[in-house]
Motif scaffolding. Structure first.
Motif, PDB file in Angstrom:
ATOM      1  N   GLY B  87       0.797  -1.295   0.205  1.00 14.26           N
ATOM      2  CA  GLY B  87       0.216  -0.137  -0.036  1.00 14.26           C
ATOM      3  C   GLY B  87       0.870   1.257   0.030  1.00 14.26           C
ATOM      4  N   SER B  88       2.402   1.248  -0.368  1.00 13.35           N
ATOM      5  CA  SER B  88       3.013   2.217  -0.405  1.00 13.35           C
ATOM      6  C   SER B  88       3.128   3.392   0.606  1.00 13.35           C
ATOM      7  N   THR B  89       1.837   3.967   1.076  1.00 11.74           N
ATOM      8  CA  THR B  89       1.906   4.893   2.077  1.00 11.74           C
ATOM      9  C   THR B  89       1.074   4.640   3.310  1.00 11.74           C
ATOM     10  N   HIS B  90       1.251   5.191   4.436  1.00  6.81           N
ATOM     11  CA  HIS B  90       0.818   4.912   5.803  1.00  6.81           C
ATOM     12  C   HIS B  90      -0.959   5.516   5.329  1.00  6.81           C
ATOM     13  N   ALA B  91      -1.805   4.810   5.774  1.00  5.05           N
ATOM     14  CA  ALA B  91      -3.209   5.190   5.498  1.00  5.05           C
ATOM     15  C   ALA B  91      -3.728   5.576   7.191  1.00  5.05           C
ATOM     16  N   PRO B  92      -4.104   6.878   7.452  1.00  2.00           N
ATOM     17  CA  PRO B  92      -4.501   7.290   8.796  1.00  2.00           C
ATOM     18  C   PRO B  92      -5.995   6.865   8.848  1.00  2.00           C
ATOM     19  N   ASN B 239     -17.556  -4.557   4.290  1.00  2.00           N
ATOM     20  CA  ASN B 239     -16.916  -3.499   3.488  1.00  2.00           C
ATOM     21  C   ASN B 239     -15.894  -2.703   4.288  1.00  2.00           C
ATOM     22  N   PHE B 240     -14.984  -3.158   5.312  1.00  2.00           N
ATOM     23  CA  PHE B 240     -14.322  -2.623   6.204  1.00  2.00           C
ATOM     24  C   PHE B 240     -13.253  -1.651   5.599  1.00  2.00           C
ATOM     25  N   ASP B 241     -12.985  -0.848   6.421  1.00  2.69           N
ATOM     26  CA  ASP B 241     -12.022   0.540   6.256  1.00  2.69           C
ATOM     27  C   ASP B 241     -10.368   0.279   6.267  1.00  2.69           C
ATOM     28  N   GLY B 242     -10.058  -0.670   7.258  1.00  2.00           N
ATOM     29  CA  GLY B 242      -8.732  -0.963   7.516  1.00  2.00           C
ATOM     30  C   GLY B 242      -8.650  -2.302   8.112  1.00  2.00           C
ATOM     31  N   LYS B 269      -3.684  -0.726   9.039  1.00  2.00           N
ATOM     32  CA  LYS B 269      -3.822   0.662   9.596  1.00  2.00           C
ATOM     33  C   LYS B 269      -3.010   0.609  10.826  1.00  2.00           C
ATOM     34  N   PHE B 270      -3.139  -0.412  11.708  1.00  2.00           N
ATOM     35  CA  PHE B 270      -2.367  -0.668  12.679  1.00  2.00           C
ATOM     36  C   PHE B 270      -1.615  -1.864  12.856  1.00  2.00           C
ATOM     37  N   VAL B 271      -0.643  -2.036  13.455  1.00  2.00           N
ATOM     38  CA  VAL B 271       0.164  -3.177  14.107  1.00  2.00           C
ATOM     39  C   VAL B 271       0.245  -3.352  15.372  1.00  2.00           C
ATOM     40  N   ASP B 281       1.133   0.179  17.069  1.00  2.00           N
ATOM     41  CA  ASP B 281       1.954   1.079  16.213  1.00  2.00           C
ATOM     42  C   ASP B 281       1.200   1.442  14.873  1.00  2.00           C
ATOM     43  N   LEU B 282       1.417   2.535  14.319  1.00  2.00           N
ATOM     44  CA  LEU B 282       0.826   2.671  12.732  1.00  2.00           C
ATOM     45  C   LEU B 282       1.588   1.793  11.906  1.00  2.00           C
ATOM     46  N   PHE B 283       1.190   1.511  10.788  1.00  2.00           N
ATOM     47  CA  PHE B 283       1.747   0.709   9.877  1.00  2.00           C
ATOM     48  C   PHE B 283       2.218   1.336   8.881  1.00  2.00           C
ATOM     49  N   HIS B 284       3.492   0.962   8.594  1.00  2.00           N
ATOM     50  CA  HIS B 284       4.118   1.606   7.618  1.00  2.00           C
ATOM     51  C   HIS B 284       4.827   0.886   6.392  1.00  2.00           C
ATOM     52  N   PRO B 285       4.172   0.638   5.200  1.00  2.00           N
ATOM     53  CA  PRO B 285       4.561  -0.336   4.330  1.00  2.00           C
ATOM     54  C   PRO B 285       5.805  -0.321   3.851  1.00  2.00           C
TER      55      PRO B 285
END
Lengths: 317, 442
Positions: B87-92, B239-242, B269-271, B281-285
């Protein structure tokens, strides 16, 4: 059925079939696809077979092992058809399971002569340890055994409560010291009480722990040593509970828990979903630990004694 | 966390090293190895095939530059491909509404309740007023578990132990949240199997009734090939968001995460790892892809270092190292700094090339205990001048720290080696700046 009829009574088979229906359907429909319209086994069929096995979590190494064995049989007998492939595949997998599962249990029971028979239940977080214990207690009690539970998961929020509820539901006593107490002392007291009250089976719940946490793994060793102060042959069984939907990490879990506590039996839970349980084959192939129980649903009766032949049979109809 | 995968990819790519250019033949074996590694990391069979096909294409299409070896080139391609896949970038996360409702869904045992607590704590830390709603009406003591967590993090928990209607409870929770002026309501739900029609209907009803601003699907990072099926079914119904990836602190390879991201096209979105409420933590691909390839997660390491390292202290240490005055007091304070940064094993995994090492050794924060005990058993004079440690001093230190003279000796030897290394590094100008950067945190 014929061959297995004697080992596995009909109603039990039906129940297992029900729980594993999804497994079977998937495996079978895929296998059907793999060999559709072909009269002999060719490379494409073997490729498809690889996909079937891998997507069932059998694991790369085990899959290659099975395929290699089949390739050898194909080389020997050039006119191998679909029906034969089916039979051979079943045989090969059964062989992997059989190597290590020499004596399947016939029913929920513990060896006579050892009283109390102490079972220590271990596993990573969220695999269904407490639930399995509740169901196991119900099964043993139905057999007329006197069961006692020990709430040594003093860590996860409300874990003690959860086991107590199971105790009430099933009608067996639960020894508990409350949350954040020393798990080893809970285990000790449970075994002590069991001896005093002449219970037949003791099942001790432990906190879920990731197998990579060295300290927590050492704690299991301590629990074991403390129990042995009272009953020196205990625990008679260390049951590792694995989540059936877990992938290849289950192999690591089996390895690490074996190192820490000498696991003597496996229980595979959550096999009623879409997970194929192929991990059982991989683990059975690598370790000399028998699979004793499988969980195929929510109900009390959905915890079953593992029977490798019935299991393999359920895979291939 | 993705150590095993990086070890395997390393091995696969090694085959290419020392060869001048990428050809059909030499890339074929490597790509096959990469695919095998991905599958063993629980990446879905089909996804692994797609990724490796793409990698092969990319590899063959590219000119091999003189400056870059085929192995390096392929590493770069695989890295790019995995980053893209995740997913290239972090999704808030989006929080809209009053209160903003966050619906938590997933299989049994995936870690929903623990994650709900962690999320609540994180949002609270951001200054938001949060409430938790206990809508798992099935598992014994599930409500208690959430209540205990709520107490721990000091967040209100709404529950109706007698009510057997999850939708009604959740609706009441919204009212309650409004009445108490809470801005975010996190709704914890029962675990359910994707094939359990009745239960899937329940969660669909919950979503319909609550109109959450964020619906999260919680999945155990250890899940195997089936992760794709489960995620698909939940996504069709919700149809979840994350996606939330839990239990990422084991030796799990987490391949399922990559597959889910690709199959349902929803961001992770999170790990979450560990049992402590702050382990989220936020997920950073991009960082994760680098980790998979064993390139190390240097960015995270530096960030962590910045959070915990005392800059003054770092400058002082740095000066001492340069003057070659680094003593046991400094060593001790350094150990303490490292411990503050978190689990040593996780930290080591972030250092490029160390992932493999960290995997094979038993290392946790307790490993430092004997070292600390030994140093703390020394007099201030001894700590400042380790050279004065003679036989009788060592004997005394061993007794005082509950260790043996051998252990004291081996520590002193290690310390001596370390000082020698620092001396060498001082001589090499470039390295000095590198070390200073790492220690200073910027």
């Amino acid at each position: 059925m014929g061959l297995f009829g004697g080992i596995f009574s009909k109603d039990k088979k039906e129940h297992l079939d029900k729980g594993l229906a999804k497994t079977k359907e998937n495996f079978f429909s895929k296998l059907g696809k793999a060999v559709a319209g072909k009269s002999t086994v060719d490379d494409e069929v073997l490729d498809n077979l690889e996909e079937v096995l891998v997507t069932s979590d059998v694991g790369v190494e085990t899959t290659l092992k099975i395929i290699e064995a089949i390739e050898q049989r194909v080389a020997r007998d050039k006119y191998l058809g679909v029906d034969e492939l089916n039979r051979i595949l079943r045989e090969e997998i059964a062989a992997l399971l059989s190597e290590n599962n020499s004596g399947d249990l016939e029913d929920f029971d513990v060896p006579s002569g050892t009283r109390p028979y102490v079972i220590l239940v271990v596993g990573v977080n969220g695999v269904g340890k407490t639930t399995t214990i509740g169901k196991l207690a119900a099964r043993f009690k139905a057999k007329g055994l006197q069961v006692m539970l020990g709430a040594a998961d003093t860590f996860r929020a409300a874990a003690v409560d959860q086991l107590k509820r199971w105790g009430e539901r099933v009608g067996v006593p639960v020894v508990a010291h409350g949350m954040h107490t020393d798990p080893a002392s809970v285990a000790f007291d449970t075994v002590k009480k069991a001896v005093e009250q002449q219970a037949d089976v003791v099942i001790i719940d432990t906190a879920g722990r990731l197998h990579t946490k060295v300290n927590l793994m050492n704690e299991l060793g301590k629990i074991k040593r403390v129990i042995q102060k009272f009953v020196d042959t205990a625990p008679h069984e260390v049951l590792l509970v694995l989540d059936g939907s877990t992938g290849q990490n289950a192999v690591n879990q089996a390895r690490e828990f074996t190192k820490a506590t000498e696991v003597t039996a496996l229980a595979i839970t959550k096999l009623d979903g879409t997970a194929k349980g192929g991990v059982v084959i991989g683990i059975s192939d690598e370790f000399k630990i028998p699979v004793k129980y499988i969980g195929v649903g929510e109900g009390l009766e959905d915890l079953q004694v593992f029977n490798k032949m019935a299991f393999v049979d359920s895979f291939f109809g | 966390m993705f150590d095993s995968l990086s070890v395997r990819l390393d091995k696969a790519i090694k085959n290419l090293k020392g060869q001048g250019r990428i050809t059909e033949i030499n890339v074929a074996t490597t790509v096959k190895e990469i695919r095998k590694a991905l599958i063993e990391a629980d990446v879905n069979y089909k996804v692994a095939k797609q990724v490796t096909d793409k990698i092969r294409e990319e590899a063959l299409g590219r000119d091999v530059l003189v400056a870059v070896s085929p192995g390096q080139l392929l590493t770069k391609i695989v890295d790019e491909e995995l980053t893209r896949l995740m997913g290239s970038t972090h999704a808030p996360m989006e929080l809209k509404g009053d209160p903003a409702v966050v619906l938590i869904s997933g299989l049994q045992g995936s870690g929903k309740t623990t994650f709900s607590g962690k999320l609540a704590k994180m949002l609270k830390g951001q200054g938001k007023s949060v409430m938790l709603a206990a809508c798992d009406i099935y598992r014994p003591a599930a409500i208690d578990q959430l209540r205990v967590l709520g107490e721990q993090i000091d967040v209100a928990v709404y529950a109706e132990p007698e009510n057997k209607d999850a939708v009604q409870i959740a609706k009441n929770a919204i009212k309650q949240a409004k009445a108490h002026n809470k801005k975010v309501l996190i709704v914890d739900t029962a675990g359910r199997l994707a094939i359990d029609e009745e239960m899937m209907q329940e969660i669909a009803n919950l979503k319909q009734a609550l109109q959450p601003s964020e619906t999260l699907f919680v999945v155990d990072a250890m899940t195997g090939q089936d992760a794709v099926n489960t995620a698909k079914t939940f996504n069709e119904r919700l149809n979840f968001d994350g996606v939330v990836l839990t239990k990422l602190d084991g030796d799990t390879r987490g391949g399922a995460a990559l597959s889910i991201r690709m199959v349902v096209d929803k961001p992770i979105k999170f790990v979450s790892s560990g049992e402590k409420m702050e382990d989220i933590d936020l997920f950073h691909p991009d960082r994760m892809a680098s980790r998979i390839l064993g390139m190390g997660d240097v960015v995270s390491l530096v960030e962590k270092a910045q959070q915990t390292f005392d800059e003054e202290e770092a400058r002082r240490l740095n000066k001492k190292i340069r003057k070659n005055e680094f003593d046991l007091n400094d060593f001790l304070s350094q150990l303490e700094q490292i411990k503050k940064m978190g689990n040593v094993k996780d930290l080591m995994g972030m250092i490029p090339g160390m992932g493999k090492v960290a995997k094979d050794i038993d290392l946790d924060n307790d490993s430092f205990k004997p070292i600390e005990a030994i140093i703390k058993s020394m007099t201030p004079k001894e700590r400042a001048n380790p050279d004065i440690l003679n036989g009788s001093r060592r004997k005394r230190i061993a007794r005082g720290s509950g260790t043996t003279v051998q252990e004291v000796n081996s520590l002193m030897k290690q310390f001596g080696d370390m000082r020698k290394m620092m001396k060498t590094m001082n001589k090499m100008g470039g390295m000095k700046r590198g070390l200073a950067n790492l220690m200073g945190g910027r």
